[in-house]
Design a protein around this motif. Structure first.
Motif, PDB file in Angstrom:
ATOM      1  N   LEU A   1       8.324  -2.377  10.059  1.00 38.83           N
ATOM      2  CA  LEU A   1       9.487  -1.659   9.529  1.00 38.83           C
ATOM      3  C   LEU A   1       9.760  -2.010   8.073  1.00 38.83           C
ATOM      4  O   LEU A   1      10.361  -1.219   7.345  1.00 38.83           O
ATOM      5  CB  LEU A   1      10.722  -1.981  10.380  1.00 38.83           C
ATOM      6  N   ALA A   2       9.320  -3.192   7.660  1.00 40.52           N
ATOM      7  CA  ALA A   2       9.564  -3.634   6.283  1.00 40.52           C
ATOM      8  C   ALA A   2       8.502  -3.136   5.310  1.00 40.52           C
ATOM      9  O   ALA A   2       8.658  -3.293   4.096  1.00 40.52           O
ATOM     10  CB  ALA A   2       9.625  -5.162   6.235  1.00 40.52           C
ATOM     11  N   LEU A   3       7.429  -2.532   5.828  1.00 36.81           N
ATOM     12  CA  LEU A   3       6.364  -2.040   4.959  1.00 36.81           C
ATOM     13  C   LEU A   3       6.818  -0.787   4.226  1.00 36.81           C
ATOM     14  O   LEU A   3       7.586   0.016   4.755  1.00 36.81           O
ATOM     15  CB  LEU A   3       5.104  -1.737   5.774  1.00 36.81           C
ATOM     16  N   SER A   4       6.312  -0.599   3.025  1.00 36.56           N
ATOM     17  CA  SER A   4       6.665   0.581   2.239  1.00 36.56           C
ATOM     18  C   SER A   4       5.930   1.806   2.766  1.00 36.56           C
ATOM     19  O   SER A   4       4.912   1.704   3.450  1.00 36.56           O
ATOM     20  CB  SER A   4       6.309   0.358   0.767  1.00 36.56           C
ATOM     21  N   ASP A   5       6.467   2.977   2.446  1.00 39.02           N
ATOM     22  CA  ASP A   5       5.861   4.237   2.879  1.00 39.02           C
ATOM     23  C   ASP A   5       4.919   4.811   1.829  1.00 39.02           C
ATOM     24  O   ASP A   5       4.523   5.975   1.911  1.00 39.02           O
ATOM     25  CB  ASP A   5       6.958   5.264   3.188  1.00 39.02           C
ATOM     26  N   GLN A   6       4.578   4.021   0.839  1.00 38.99           N
ATOM     27  CA  GLN A   6       3.711   4.510  -0.224  1.00 38.99           C
ATOM     28  C   GLN A   6       2.250   4.461   0.211  1.00 38.99           C
ATOM     29  O   GLN A   6       1.902   3.901   1.248  1.00 38.99           O
ATOM     30  CB  GLN A   6       3.921   3.678  -1.488  1.00 38.99           C
ATOM     31  N   ASP A   7       1.406   5.045  -0.612  1.00 40.15           N
ATOM     32  CA  ASP A   7      -0.037   5.083  -0.365  1.00 40.15           C
ATOM     33  C   ASP A   7      -0.337   5.790   0.959  1.00 40.15           C
ATOM     34  O   ASP A   7       0.272   6.794   1.280  1.00 40.15           O
ATOM     35  CB  ASP A   7      -0.616   3.659  -0.393  1.00 40.15           C
ATOM     36  N   ASP A   8      -1.243   5.239   1.738  1.00 41.50           N
ATOM     37  CA  ASP A   8      -1.666   5.854   2.995  1.00 41.50           C
ATOM     38  C   ASP A   8      -0.718   5.422   4.109  1.00 41.50           C
ATOM     39  O   ASP A   8      -0.930   4.404   4.772  1.00 41.50           O
ATOM     40  CB  ASP A   8      -3.103   5.431   3.307  1.00 41.50           C
ATOM     41  N   VAL A   9       0.333   6.204   4.338  1.00 41.35           N
ATOM     42  CA  VAL A   9       1.372   5.804   5.283  1.00 41.35           C
ATOM     43  C   VAL A   9       0.847   5.759   6.713  1.00 41.35           C
ATOM     44  O   VAL A   9       1.299   4.938   7.524  1.00 41.35           O
ATOM     45  CB  VAL A   9       2.588   6.751   5.183  1.00 41.35           C
ATOM     46  N   TYR A  10      -0.121   6.615   7.034  1.00 44.08           N
ATOM     47  CA  TYR A  10      -0.658   6.596   8.395  1.00 44.08           C
ATOM     48  C   TYR A  10      -1.385   5.285   8.664  1.00 44.08           C
ATOM     49  O   TYR A  10      -1.153   4.626   9.691  1.00 44.08           O
ATOM     50  CB  TYR A  10      -1.609   7.771   8.627  1.00 44.08           C
ATOM     51  N   THR A  11      -2.269   4.893   7.771  1.00 42.17           N
ATOM     52  CA  THR A  11      -3.045   3.671   7.978  1.00 42.17           C
ATOM     53  C   THR A  11      -2.158   2.438   7.931  1.00 42.17           C
ATOM     54  O   THR A  11      -2.315   1.515   8.741  1.00 42.17           O
ATOM     55  CB  THR A  11      -4.151   3.554   6.914  1.00 42.17           C
ATOM     56  N   ARG A  12      -1.209   2.410   7.002  1.00 44.94           N
ATOM     57  CA  ARG A  12      -0.381   1.217   6.812  1.00 44.94           C
ATOM     58  C   ARG A  12       0.689   1.061   7.887  1.00 44.94           C
ATOM     59  O   ARG A  12       0.993  -0.058   8.298  1.00 44.94           O
ATOM     60  CB  ARG A  12       0.293   1.249   5.435  1.00 44.94           C
ATOM     61  N   LYS A  13       1.269   2.176   8.346  1.00 45.19           N
ATOM     62  CA  LYS A  13       2.411   2.074   9.254  1.00 45.19           C
ATOM     63  C   LYS A  13       2.206   2.801  10.578  1.00 45.19           C
ATOM     64  O   LYS A  13       2.347   2.217  11.647  1.00 45.19           O
ATOM     65  CB  LYS A  13       3.674   2.621   8.577  1.00 45.19           C
ATOM     66  N   TYR A  14       1.890   4.090  10.506  1.00 44.38           N
ATOM     67  CA  TYR A  14       1.924   4.911  11.711  1.00 44.38           C
ATOM     68  C   TYR A  14       0.874   4.511  12.740  1.00 44.38           C
ATOM     69  O   TYR A  14       1.114   4.588  13.949  1.00 44.38           O
ATOM     70  CB  TYR A  14       1.757   6.389  11.348  1.00 44.38           C
ATOM     71  N   LYS A  15      -0.295   4.093  12.273  1.00 50.03           N
ATOM     72  CA  LYS A  15      -1.335   3.707  13.219  1.00 50.03           C
ATOM     73  C   LYS A  15      -0.896   2.496  14.039  1.00 50.03           C
ATOM     74  O   LYS A  15      -1.095   2.446  15.254  1.00 50.03           O
ATOM     75  CB  LYS A  15      -2.644   3.404  12.488  1.00 50.03           C
ATOM     76  N   GLY A  16      -0.293   1.528  13.373  1.00 43.08           N
ATOM     77  CA  GLY A  16       0.213   0.362  14.088  1.00 43.08           C
ATOM     78  C   GLY A  16       1.337   0.713  15.040  1.00 43.08           C
ATOM     79  O   GLY A  16       1.462   0.128  16.121  1.00 43.08           O
TER      80      GLY A  16
END
Length: 241
Positions: A134-149
């Protein structure tokens, strides 16, 4: 049985050595590139072994080998590498395989607490990972950084809750917040994704609707009442799309 257990432990000795080395690694070194590569390979190997345990007996070998000796390492990995998808993705996939009750391999003895113990470990992992996601930014590749997890976390929780090897009433009876905490962080992660994005990414959508189906079962009716406002908001946003 003893020979089989001994054979299993002997075959797992190379991985045990890797685990022991990682567990004894100091915090600064634990964040090194060498450890990162070791963790990625380890989690992929463990997932492969978990996939091969297709019976209650073989799964018992793996569970007894893993818990409680080595599960703290999984939590340490999440706490230190949550912002690194190359590490967290194979870890979450391993946990998703571990909690999957295929071929009824997670059928424990009626007097065994293993199902509850497994879910408690899963809850701690999800809370640790989710709070950092939840603390990760939504910049760059949001799917790889946040949504996949997030969708992997929902998959883990859905499989754990639908596996029929945990008596969830025990948590409420003894004031254990493992289930509540896991559900809370899952809902927070879902709410962090715009409704339009949930439907835009196929795997996210599948994980979302599967999770909703599981928690809307009669088994979890008290939790539905408790989180009614959040569930209503989620359903309303999806319906408006």
């Amino acid at each position: 049985m003893e020979d089989s257990v001994a054979g299993f432990r002997q075959s797992m000795d190379p991985l045990r050595q890797v685990l022991v080395n990682l567990e004894s690694t100091s915090d600064p070194v634990f964040l090194s590139e060498t450890v990162k590569c070791a963790l990625i390979g380890l989690m992929r190997d463990l997932r492969g072994i978990a996939m091969a345990t297709n019976s209650r007996r073989t799964f018992g070998f793996l569970f007894d080998w893993l818990y409680p000796a080595h599960t703290p390492l999984l939590l340490r990995v999440v706490m230190n590498w949550a912002d690194s998808p190359p590490v967290t993705t194979p870890l979450l996939k391993f946990v998703a395989e571990l909690v999957l009750n295929k071929s009824q391999r997670l059928t424990f003895e009626p007097s065994s607490p293993n199902g509850i113990l497994l879910f408690r470990e899963v809850s701690k992992l999800l809370v640790a990972y989710g709070s950092r996601n939840l603390a990760l930014s939504d910049q760059d590749d949001v799917y790889t950084r946040k949504y996949k997890g997030i969708w992997l976390s929902l998959l883990i929780l859905s499989r754990a809750m639908a596996g029929n090897y945990v008596n969830f009433g025990v948590f409420e009876l003894y004031g254990d917040r493992a289930l509540d905490d896991a559900l809370d962080i899952a809902l927070k992660m879902i709410l962090s994704i715009p409704a339009a994005h949930i439907l835009s990414y196929r795997k996210v959508a599948i994980a979302y609707f599967t999770f909703m189906e599981v928690i809307l079962s009669n088994v979890l009716l008290p939790l539905i009442i408790w989180h009614h406002s959040i569930l209503s908001k989620l359903s309303w946003e999806i319906c408006l799309l």
